[in-house]
Structures are given as C-alpha cells and as structure tokens.
Design an enzyme around this catalytic site. Structure first.
Site, PDB file in Angstrom:
ATOM      1  CB  THR A  51      -0.909   0.038   1.237  1.00 49.12           C
ATOM      2  OG1 THR A  51      -0.090  -0.017   2.411  1.00 49.12           O
ATOM      3  CG2 THR A  51      -1.892  -1.125   1.228  1.00 49.12           C
ATOM      4  CD  GLU A 116      -2.946  -2.011  -3.153  1.00 44.31           C
ATOM      5  OE1 GLU A 116      -1.926  -1.934  -2.421  1.00 44.31           O
ATOM      6  OE2 GLU A 116      -3.021  -1.497  -4.280  1.00 44.31           O
ATOM      7  CG  HIS A 163       1.353  -3.470  -9.225  1.00 48.09           C
ATOM      8  ND1 HIS A 163       1.012  -2.273  -8.622  1.00 48.09           N
ATOM      9  CD2 HIS A 163       0.908  -3.356 -10.506  1.00 48.09           C
ATOM     10  CE1 HIS A 163       0.407  -1.493  -9.502  1.00 48.09           C
ATOM     11  NE2 HIS A 163       0.333  -2.134 -10.646  1.00 48.09           N
ATOM     12  CG  ASP A 173       3.250  -2.583  -5.858  1.00 48.44           C
ATOM     13  OD1 ASP A 173       3.747  -2.112  -6.882  1.00 48.44           O
ATOM     14  OD2 ASP A 173       2.025  -2.712  -5.702  1.00 48.44           O
TER      15      ASP A 173
END
Length: 303
Positions: A51, A116, A163, A173
């Site tokens: 996040t 997330e 990601h 991430d």
C-alpha cells in the site's frame, strides 16, 4: 432414531418432487436446467501489491474514486484469526493493476483479483534504502486468502504475481522484502526447484546468454518485454522486477549467474514447451555483459 429416519425420508421425497429450477425475476422467469460447458473464468491471476501507507490511509485511498482493490490485508497480531478487508465483490473489476501485461494479455484489471498488503515498502535512511518486513500474522492472512482464491478459481502458482511483474517499468510492489519463497514452498506461488537450479547454475557459470535470449526468456515466462536484441532500459527494469520476485538478494537490474539460473529453472518447470522450442537459442549472439542503469523510482500505490 425414529424421528431422524422420518426427517431423512421427507428430505428424499422433497428432492424427488422438486420442480424444474426456475428463478422468478421482474417480468420474466429464468430456466437453469441447461448448463453451458464452453466457458472460462474471468479471474485468471492474483496480483499482490503493497500500500505504501498505513491501513487507515490505504482504506481511504482504495475506497475513493481513483483506485481500488478487492482485498486489503492490514498489519495484525501474530496470533488469532487474521482479518482481511474486502472492498469489492470478486466479480467486479477493480482498478489496481493499471497499464499492465502478462503472458500476452494486457489490461490485467479485467482478469485478476487485486490484493493490497499494508506495508510502507522502501525507506531511504542515512544507512541506505531499507524495505519494511512483512509480519508473520499478516503473511498468514495473505496465504489463507491466496489459497482460497487459487482453489475457487483454479489459479496455478505461476499466475500469482507481483504488481512489479505486470508493470515492471512503473512499479516495485510488493518489493524484495516480500517472502515469495515462503509462499512458493506452500504451493501458493511459483518458485524454482533445486534440481533445475543446479543444472542451470552450472550451465551459466560457463557462458551467459545473449541479450536477445534473455529478453526471449523473460517474455516466455510472461513478462511484457519486447524482444529487440537491444540492451535497453526496459530490459533492465524487467530484469529488476524478476529479481525482486525471485532473487531479492540482487535487485540491481543487472544480470548475474544466479538470476539467469533462476529464470531458466522457472522456464523448465512452468514453461517446458516454450523452453524446448527455444533450445539452443540461449547462447546465440554476443553474450550479456551489462544493461543500462535503471535506478529505483518509488511510485504511488496502485493504478
């Protein structure tokens, strides 16, 4: 005992006397007796993010108008039943992957579940860049969630992605501190096996592949990288994304023997047909030396 037998008999009779499965809707009825078999699932991938913020800010951002995710996994105690926030039904398309690609597919928001994980990611300190670790309780929640999604959507381990994997020039991430090997050992993510690794370590200690072969190998595994034969920034970014996932001890974006061995070992395990089709191409042309520098750029979460 007699009462239980009566209840069982009534259940059998009720099943035998059921009417055709008709669903009444507003102004029409739906008959469910004929089920199609020629279809596939919308959800093909699970994409993991961090996040870059605390839970409160993450929830505020991910319930706003710009970005979203299906699930948020907060930090939590290392004991007790972990908590996970679901922000969207899995049938809905969340805005979490942005411009992305994997294995020839683009716009992966269409075909993925976005998770997330609350984590600050990289922090620049006087001693250098450090990455926040993921706690045991938080990872227990991630593992349970990923296991459930994989089972329900029949998602193979190699389609549980970072990601950074699907947007290697934009995103980092969930970063090199994320325990991919731990997930892989539970069958919840891809990880190279020791036998293939030993074989390719020996091979690449003798000679490295060409730039073209490296690009083709990354692309064959799934990364959205053109095969140009040119040692460019996109190749460096993609190799760095691979290293953050599979070789977090070395995230420079520059090749080394271990990075190459892990990539080819993954191809041998998860893409054997493609690897066989490229047999002999790995050493065609000039061997790798270095790639252009690709400094880490920290970007905002999601999207």
């Amino acid at each position: 005992m007699r009462r239980a037998a009566v209840v069982l008999l009534l259940l059998i009779l009720s099943v035998g006397c059921q009417s055709p499965p008709l669903e009444q809707r507003d102004g029409y009825r739906v008959d469910h007796r004929h089920a199609a078999t020629g279809f596939d699932r919308r959800v093909r991938f699970i994409i993991l993010h961090y996040t870059r913020s605390d839970t409160e800010r993450a929830l505020r951002t991910l319930t706003g108008p710009q970005v979203s995710a299906h699930y948020v996994v907060p930090r939590q105690a290392d004991d007790g039943a972990p908590r996970v926030y679901q922000l969207l039904p899995e049938s809905e398309r969340a805005w979490h992957a942005g411009s992305s690609g994997w294995a020839g597919r683009e716009h992966l928001n269409d075909t993925s579940i976005g998770i997330e994980i609350v984590n600050i990611g990289p922090l620049d300190t006087p001693q250098g860049r450090v990455w926040e670790a993921y706690g045991a309780g938080q990872m227990a929640a991630v593992a349970a969630l990923v296991r459930d999604l994989m089972a329900r959507y029949e998602i193979p381990p190699e389609q549980v992605l970072a990601h950074a994997d699907v947007a290697p020039s934009r995103k980092l991430d969930p970063g090199p501190a994320f325990p991919w090997q731990w997930l892989g050992e539970q069958g919840l993510a891809a990880w190279p096996d020791d036998e293939h690794l030993a074989h390719y370590r020996e091979r690449f200690e003798q000679r490295w592949p060409s730039v073209t072969a490296l690009q083709q190998a990354l692309r064959d595994y799934g990364y959205p990288l053109p095969v140009s034969g040119v040692a460019d920034r996109a190749t460096c970014d993609t190799l760095r994304a691979f290293q953050m996932h599979f070789h977090p001890e070395h995230i420079s974006g520059q090749p080394d023997t271990e990075t190459l061995a892990r990539l080819w070992a993954l191809l041998a395990e998860y893409r054997p047909a493609l690897l066989a089709a490229r047999n002999g191409q790995w050493d065609i042309g000039q061997a790798l030396t270095v790639l252009p520098a690709c400094p880490v750029v920290v970007t905002p979460p999601s999207g």
